[in-house]
Write a protein that holds these residues in place. Sequence first.
Motif, PDB file in Angstrom:
ATOM      1  N   GLU A  98       0.836  -1.207   0.000  1.00  0.00           N
ATOM      2  CA  GLU A  98       0.000   0.000   0.000  1.00  0.00           C
ATOM      3  C   GLU A  98       0.866   1.250   0.000  1.00  0.00           C
ATOM      4  N   SER A 103      -0.392  -1.793  -4.590  1.00  0.00           N
ATOM      5  CA  SER A 103      -1.681  -2.398  -4.249  1.00  0.00           C
ATOM      6  C   SER A 103      -2.827  -1.654  -4.919  1.00  0.00           C
ATOM      7  N   GLU A 104      -2.710  -0.340  -5.038  1.00  0.00           N
ATOM      8  CA  GLU A 104      -3.783   0.441  -5.651  1.00  0.00           C
ATOM      9  C   GLU A 104      -3.952   0.060  -7.126  1.00  0.00           C
ATOM     10  N   PHE A 257      -8.412   2.988   2.169  1.00  0.00           N
ATOM     11  CA  PHE A 257      -7.280   2.330   1.536  1.00  0.00           C
ATOM     12  C   PHE A 257      -6.079   3.270   1.577  1.00  0.00           C
ATOM     13  N   GLY A 258      -4.936   2.725   1.982  1.00  0.00           N
ATOM     14  CA  GLY A 258      -3.727   3.540   2.104  1.00  0.00           C
ATOM     15  C   GLY A 258      -3.586   4.204   3.452  1.00  0.00           C
TER      16      GLY A 258
END
Length: 529
Positions: A98, A103-104, A257-258
């Motif tokens: 991440e 991952s994105e 996310f992140g």
Amino acid sequence: MVRFMLRRDRVRLGVWTASIVFFYAYFVVALGAMGDPALAGRALIMETPSGIAMGGPGYGIENYTVGVAIANEGITWMVMGLAIMSILHIVRHTRGEEESGRSELVLARAVGRHAPAVAAALTLFLVNAVIAIVSALALSGVGGDELPLGDSFALTVGSGLGAMVFGAIALVAAQVTERGRGAVGISLAAFGLAFMIRAAGDIQQRQGSSLSWFSPIAWPQQMRPFVDVRWWPAALCVVAIVLFLLVGAFLGSRRDFGGGLIAVRAGRSDARGTLRGPATLAWLQQRTALICCALGLGLMWFASGTLLPDITSMISEIPESNPVFAAVFGEDPGQFTTAFLGVMILFAMLCCAAYAVVMGQRPKAEEGAGRAEIALATSVSRYRWFASQLLVAALGTGMLAAVSIWAMWLGAVSVGYAEQTFADYTGVLWPYLVALASYLGFATVLYAWIPRASGAGWVLLIYTFVIGMFGGLLQDLPDWVHGISPFYWLPAAFTEQPDIGYMLGLAGVAVLLFALGFVGFRRRDVPTT
């Protein structure tokens, strides 16, 4: 994703697997070469508080065979090694991905939100399963009839499951913090806490007290391999793994996310004037890890110091009930308390050496992130930037060493144990500071000359641990094999005075390593291509 992770980490995981299997086989051969009298002597050591703290609850002490010795003296360290592998693997493929942004890109495809975490857990399970199977076959194959295959599997499978508990904890930590370093730190702190709970519980009562059962490290030991094997404690590991994985999935579904559940504090809109220099920037980057390590190690070694009165009381009773112990080791309990304290200090300094290795690789992280190139594009010279990173790392390592030893003294004093003074502890501290510089210097040379191999800085630390703990099993090892470890040249804590020649030699080696590091860093490109 599982295939991708296995392909990406095939070398890394292959080295871990080979190392663990080799260690098992070496342990069997070394113990088998000792003979029954030497094994009986080791059994006596395992009855002391230091033996219990470093080993385990002491099942099968009465008939100390090679298998019993491996179970008593090896499970804790096997769980530790596999736990470190598990923590690094999980964080690398979850929070680390991440942070890097990969991952994105992956999740932008038809990939579920939890797929990376599930794939990381599956690959970790596969690797631990392979290590457990191959290690059990190696134990039984090298040990023959003395090490039955079923008991060998109980030892290796239990150790693997115990380690995977900490891998599952790392998955939870990766949801809490936004940085991979923070997740690794939380997970290692959890292992340190589990180690202290297990040690305290086993010291309270031989073969484990109720306190011991609160530590995942105790569960593989309670399977009693090579004594009276039982499999049901392994179920505790499985339950804990499942629970932590579910908690990790629950938390992962409820964060951005992140991001992490603990938000990173917003920084100032403008930089302080003190940040104009590379040294203050290096301090800003390293201070969080230093403060967390200082708090964690300080509390852990303070707690260790509070155990000294109980240890002295226990040791004083052993010679009365065990004439053989008195004949072999004498009847002075203070002597054994000092030895136990020396072992605690050794392990504290190994933790500080690990910090030195990590921070010795800190310049590589700056280079990989592109910040080093930006800094060097200004008027800051290579030497100044590199020296700033190393100076902060060296001061941090020295601070951790001082905190660890002085916290141990404070813990002993807080419960009325004053056999050694503050000056005595300080006298033990300064030789270790000289030796710790060698670990930082070794990591510096690797980064400066072979950045891709900077992770090999752990080799010296692992070698120090292995040769210090198990080198005595082989009586014919030449002195130079022991001498590779910087700690070999240090005096015994509280009983010997430092040899000035040895101290100057260690200091000279450290200076030479740093000099080689600066030369190598000056000669190569930044960033490395």
